[in-house]
Scaffold this active site. Sequence first.
Site, PDB file in Angstrom:
ATOM      1  N   LEU A 101      54.985 -87.222  67.602  1.00 14.11           N
ATOM      2  CA  LEU A 101      55.069 -87.020  68.967  1.00 14.11           C
ATOM      3  C   LEU A 101      54.444 -85.716  69.654  1.00 14.11           C
ATOM      4  O   LEU A 101      54.195 -84.851  68.926  1.00 14.11           O
ATOM      5  CB  LEU A 101      56.586 -86.991  68.982  1.00 14.11           C
ATOM      6  N   PRO A 102      54.528 -85.874  71.205  1.00 13.71           N
ATOM      7  CA  PRO A 102      53.676 -84.721  71.433  1.00 13.71           C
ATOM      8  C   PRO A 102      54.248 -83.095  71.313  1.00 13.71           C
ATOM      9  O   PRO A 102      53.575 -82.454  71.010  1.00 13.71           O
ATOM     10  CB  PRO A 102      54.012 -84.867  73.058  1.00 13.71           C
ATOM     11  N   THR A 132      52.791 -81.463  66.107  1.00 16.26           N
ATOM     12  CA  THR A 132      52.643 -79.989  66.221  1.00 16.26           C
ATOM     13  C   THR A 132      53.908 -79.337  66.882  1.00 16.26           C
ATOM     14  O   THR A 132      53.719 -79.523  68.328  1.00 16.26           O
ATOM     15  CB  THR A 132      51.326 -79.367  66.833  1.00 16.26           C
ATOM     16  N   LYS A 207      49.235 -74.473  61.195  1.00 13.97           N
ATOM     17  CA  LYS A 207      48.745 -75.248  62.233  1.00 13.97           C
ATOM     18  C   LYS A 207      48.363 -74.418  63.604  1.00 13.97           C
ATOM     19  O   LYS A 207      47.312 -74.700  64.225  1.00 13.97           O
ATOM     20  CB  LYS A 207      49.746 -76.808  62.536  1.00 13.97           C
ATOM     21  N   LYS A 282      50.088 -76.566  74.981  1.00 15.88           N
ATOM     22  CA  LYS A 282      51.188 -76.535  74.167  1.00 15.88           C
ATOM     23  C   LYS A 282      51.180 -75.697  73.032  1.00 15.88           C
ATOM     24  O   LYS A 282      52.012 -74.921  72.743  1.00 15.88           O
ATOM     25  CB  LYS A 282      51.918 -77.841  73.827  1.00 15.88           C
TER      26      LYS A 282
HETATM   27  P1  NAD Z   1      49.790 -88.799  72.229  1.00 18.14           P
HETATM   28  O1  NAD Z   1      50.227 -88.050  73.463  1.00 18.14           O
HETATM   29  O2  NAD Z   1      48.291 -89.435  72.496  1.00 18.14           O
HETATM   30  O3  NAD Z   1      50.909 -89.596  71.602  1.00 18.14           O
HETATM   31  C1  NAD Z   1      52.042 -89.369  71.661  1.00 18.14           C
HETATM   32  C2  NAD Z   1      52.892 -90.650  71.514  1.00 18.14           C
HETATM   33  O4  NAD Z   1      54.352 -90.518  71.425  1.00 18.14           O
HETATM   34  C3  NAD Z   1      52.769 -91.558  72.682  1.00 18.14           C
HETATM   35  O5  NAD Z   1      52.208 -92.902  72.614  1.00 18.14           O
HETATM   36  C4  NAD Z   1      53.985 -91.661  73.429  1.00 18.14           C
HETATM   37  O6  NAD Z   1      54.284 -92.876  73.953  1.00 18.14           O
HETATM   38  C5  NAD Z   1      54.967 -91.311  72.346  1.00 18.14           C
HETATM   39  N1  NAD Z   1      56.231 -90.966  72.408  1.00 18.14           N
HETATM   40  C6  NAD Z   1      56.684 -89.690  73.534  1.00 18.14           C
HETATM   41  N2  NAD Z   1      57.740 -89.472  73.330  1.00 18.14           N
HETATM   42  C7  NAD Z   1      58.462 -90.315  72.777  1.00 18.14           C
HETATM   43  C8  NAD Z   1      59.659 -90.488  72.117  1.00 18.14           C
HETATM   44  N3  NAD Z   1      60.780 -89.772  72.587  1.00 18.14           N
HETATM   45  N4  NAD Z   1      60.005 -91.904  71.300  1.00 18.14           N
HETATM   46  C9  NAD Z   1      59.029 -92.457  70.818  1.00 18.14           C
HETATM   47  N5  NAD Z   1      57.705 -92.256  71.088  1.00 18.14           N
HETATM   48  C10 NAD Z   1      57.466 -91.150  71.990  1.00 18.14           C
HETATM   49  O7  NAD Z   1      49.546 -87.494  71.506  1.00 18.14           O
HETATM   50  P2  NAD Z   1      48.767 -87.324  70.065  1.00 18.14           P
HETATM   51  O8  NAD Z   1      47.306 -86.956  70.411  1.00 18.14           O
HETATM   52  O9  NAD Z   1      48.884 -88.658  69.139  1.00 18.14           O
HETATM   53  O10 NAD Z   1      49.338 -86.022  69.337  1.00 18.14           O
HETATM   54  C11 NAD Z   1      50.722 -86.206  68.727  1.00 18.14           C
HETATM   55  C12 NAD Z   1      50.905 -84.965  68.075  1.00 18.14           C
HETATM   56  O11 NAD Z   1      49.910 -84.711  67.076  1.00 18.14           O
HETATM   57  C13 NAD Z   1      51.126 -83.819  68.855  1.00 18.14           C
HETATM   58  O12 NAD Z   1      51.950 -82.803  68.534  1.00 18.14           O
HETATM   59  C14 NAD Z   1      49.487 -82.993  68.891  1.00 18.14           C
HETATM   60  O13 NAD Z   1      49.505 -81.675  69.158  1.00 18.14           O
HETATM   61  C15 NAD Z   1      49.364 -83.239  67.381  1.00 18.14           C
HETATM   62  N6  NAD Z   1      47.643 -83.441  67.124  1.00 18.14           N
HETATM   63  C16 NAD Z   1      46.930 -84.218  67.949  1.00 18.14           C
HETATM   64  C17 NAD Z   1      45.735 -84.246  67.447  1.00 18.14           C
HETATM   65  C18 NAD Z   1      44.584 -85.155  68.422  1.00 18.14           C
HETATM   66  O14 NAD Z   1      43.501 -84.676  68.300  1.00 18.14           O
HETATM   67  N7  NAD Z   1      44.975 -85.715  69.372  1.00 18.14           N
HETATM   68  C19 NAD Z   1      45.288 -83.519  66.264  1.00 18.14           C
HETATM   69  C20 NAD Z   1      45.997 -82.861  65.584  1.00 18.14           C
HETATM   70  C21 NAD Z   1      47.477 -82.584  66.012  1.00 18.14           C
END
Ligand code: NAD
Length: 334
Positions: A101-102, A132, A207, A282
């Site tokens: 999740l975000p 994260t 991280k 964030k």
């Molecule tokens: P994203 O915003 O693409 O996806 C998040 C998903 O969570 C979305 O589909 C959203 O609809 C869903 N969501 C939000 N609130 C929710 C809830 N209460 N219940 C269920 N679903 C919910 O984010 P992402 O890029 O997939 O990143 C997710 C996590 O991974 C973050 O913490 C980010 O910092 C970390 N991360 C991302 C990357 C990257 O390259 N994108 C790399 C490493 C770590």
Amino acid sequence: MAYSRTLCSSLYRVSRLSANTIFRRNLSVSHKQCNSQTTVGFIGLGNMGRPMATNLIKKGHSVVAYDVNVEAMECLQDEGASIVSSPAEVASKVDSIITMLPNSQHVRSCYTGEKGVFETVQPGTLIVDSSTIDPSVSKELAGAALKKGAVFMDAPVSGGVNAAKGGTLTFMVGGDEKEFEAAKELLLSMGKNIVYCGAIGNGQAVKICNNMLLAITMIGAAETMNLGMRLGLEPKLMASIISTATGRCWAMELYNPVPGVLENVPSSNNYEGGFGTALMTKDLGLAQDAATKTLSPTPLGSLSHQIYRLMTNSGLAEKDFSSVFQFLQEQHKK
Ligand code: NAD
């Protein structure tokens, strides 16, 4: 405390006679066997979560998925997942849960909110949060999970969307060491390097430090490329020389921020997909909170945070964080 939790988990496992939960503890069982028998709940099917859940399905797991975005759930349903209507419903059906999740608020409400995971989580469930978030929130949720007889570990990832798709993520795992092997078995379906970092929250600590450096080096790569191009250098040539010289870094070599220098990176796709600027902002905020708490000087981390904040407020929030190159270019036009 840990003993009673483990005992509670073991009793539960035996009483359920679930092949999966027994496999979780029986490390002599081959990884393949383990993979083919596990029912995994997956919550958060965004840029990262969706390909990670797809890899679990490909490796033979049954996946029960939830996201607030119905479209995201339907896409995963097409790939073979079952979809449900709340985190509580996920928790009632599975042996292990992964959340992606975000931010801290999303994660906390997913577990402790109405229709959250903790309403129905079964004793003995292995919970892995790969979002994260603030390490203190991981600690708080691990305590709450323990009261339910469940195990909560933090396991944020490094590697980005391409690694998520390719199943080559690095997972930095914090939590009870006795549970690490079980978590590793599960995470190997989505990653290549599964590293134990110590107590709960330590995965997040690594991280956050990594991402602070990533932000700093991405800004460095972007401003270097921008300067070189304004000096008349051809960007591909410049990137290839620096990638074998002392300025070499991941942002320059493998995730170059200049459109057209590399294929299959967000900069060559209008900065779509990848790691959003808002998410990087964030993470830099988490790093600054940690720096404040520990009285650590982080001048470049602090400046990077401000730059990414400006970008977030300038229409780049949903663009990949390598759009800092575009942001710098736009400064010339002003
Ligand atoms: P994203 O915003 O693409 O996806 C998040 C998903 O969570 C979305 O589909 C959203 O609809 C869903 N969501 C939000 N609130 C929710 C809830 N209460 N219940 C269920 N679903 C919910 O984010 P992402 O890029 O997939 O990143 C997710 C996590 O991974 C973050 O913490 C980010 O910092 C970390 N991360 C991302 C990357 C990257 O390259 N994108 C790399 C490493 C770590």
